[in-house]
Design a protein around this motif. Structure first.
Motif, PDB file in Angstrom:
ATOM      1  N   ALA A 187      23.830 -38.778   2.216  1.00 51.30           N
ATOM      2  CA  ALA A 187      24.018 -38.674   3.665  1.00 51.30           C
ATOM      3  C   ALA A 187      25.158 -37.713   3.948  1.00 51.30           C
ATOM      4  N   THR A 188      25.223 -37.260   5.177  1.00 53.44           N
ATOM      5  CA  THR A 188      26.338 -36.430   5.620  1.00 53.44           C
ATOM      6  C   THR A 188      27.392 -37.354   6.214  1.00 53.44           C
ATOM      7  N   SER A 248      25.626 -39.580   8.975  1.00 56.72           N
ATOM      8  CA  SER A 248      24.448 -39.038   9.664  1.00 56.72           C
ATOM      9  C   SER A 248      23.514 -38.421   8.636  1.00 56.72           C
ATOM     10  N   ASN A 249      22.319 -38.108   9.071  1.00 54.82           N
ATOM     11  CA  ASN A 249      21.285 -37.509   8.217  1.00 54.82           C
ATOM     12  C   ASN A 249      21.096 -38.272   6.916  1.00 54.82           C
ATOM     13  N   GLU A 275      28.105 -33.704   2.288  1.00 51.18           N
ATOM     14  CA  GLU A 275      27.087 -34.582   1.722  1.00 51.18           C
ATOM     15  C   GLU A 275      27.707 -35.441   0.646  1.00 51.18           C
TER      16      GLU A 275
END
Length: 197
Positions: free
Chosen positions: A167-168, A146-147, A183
Motif C-alpha cells: 500500500a501507499t 491508500s491504494n 509504497e
C-alpha cells in the motif's frame, strides 16, 4: 542543553527562540483568539474545521494550543525552553507546510526526555489537550494508507508464512503531509484474505 541540540543551533538548523507571536492582534486579543481555538476543537468535525484553515491560521492555532498548555501546566525552565522551540518549529512548519524531519527527530528526543508521556501526547499528537480532561478529537501524527493491494500469503525468508499487502503510506505530522507517500508492506488479517478471495 546537550551537544546535539547546540550543534543544530550553531548550524542554523534549530533556533532557540522565544514563543512566536504571530501578530499584534494576537497579543491584544488572546481571549477571543482562544475562543476561536475552542470553537474549532469543540465543533462537530474538528479535523474538517482545522483542514479548512489557511496555513497562517493553522500556524496560529498551534501557537494558541501551546499557550493554553503553558497556562495549565507548571513547567520547569527546561520544559519552557523546549516548549518555545517546539512552538516556533510547528508554527513555521505550518506556514511552509513542510519541515525538516531530522530536525524534528532531534527536538523530539529532548521533548520526550523533559516532559511526562501524557504531556508529550498533548504537545505533539493531538489537536487539543487530552490530559487536561478534553476528549481527544483526532490524531495529527498518523500514517494514511491508500491504494492498498490485495491481501496475499507471503513467505518469510527464515521459513513460515504471513499475510500482508502493498500500500501507499503517506505520513502526516502535526496534520502536515510529508511527501507524496511511499509504497510499503502492511499487515492484513486472515479474515481480509478470505473476504478478498
Amino acid at each position: 542543553m546537550n551537544n546535539e541540540v547546540n550543534s543544530l543551533e550553531k548550524n542554523g538548523q534549530l533556533e532557540d527562540v522565544n514563543r512566536f507571536q504571530t501578530s499584534e492582534e494576537y497579543d491584544m486579543q488572546t481571549n477571543s483568539t482562544e475562543g476561536w481555538y475552542f470553537d474549532i476543537i469543540n465543533s462537530n468535525n474538528a479535523i474538517a474545521e482545522f483542514n479548512a484553515l489557511s496555513n497562517e491560521e493553522k500556524a496560529n492555532f498551534w501557537v494558541i494550543k501551546y499557550n493554553i498548555f503553558e497556562e495549565n501546566s507548571q513547567l520547569s525552565d527546561e520544559q519552557m525552553q523546549y516548549l518555545n522551540i517546539l512552538s516556533s518549529f510547528v508554527h513555521d512548519a505550518h506556514l511552509n507546510q513542510n519541515y525538516n524531519e531530522y530536525e524534528f527527530n532531534v527536538l523530539n528526543k529532548h521533548i520526550l526526555a523533559v516532559f511526562e508521556p501524557n504531556q508529550v501526547i498533548d504537545l505533539i499528537y493531538y489537536l487539543d489537550t487530552p490530559s487536561l480532561g478534553v476528549e481527544p478529537n483526532a490524531c495529527f501524527w498518523c500514517n494514511e494508507i491508500s491504494n492498498p493491494g490485495p491481501c496475499t500469503i507471503r513467505e518469510r525468508p527464515q521459513g513460515g508464512y504471513y499475510l500482508a499487502r502493498t500500500a501507499t503510506v503517506k505520513k502526516y505530522r502535526f496534520g502536515i503531509s510529508l511527501g507524496g507517500g511511499q509504497e510499503v508492506e502492511v499487515p492484513c488479517s486472515w479474515e481480509e484474505w478470505v473476504a478478498e478471495g
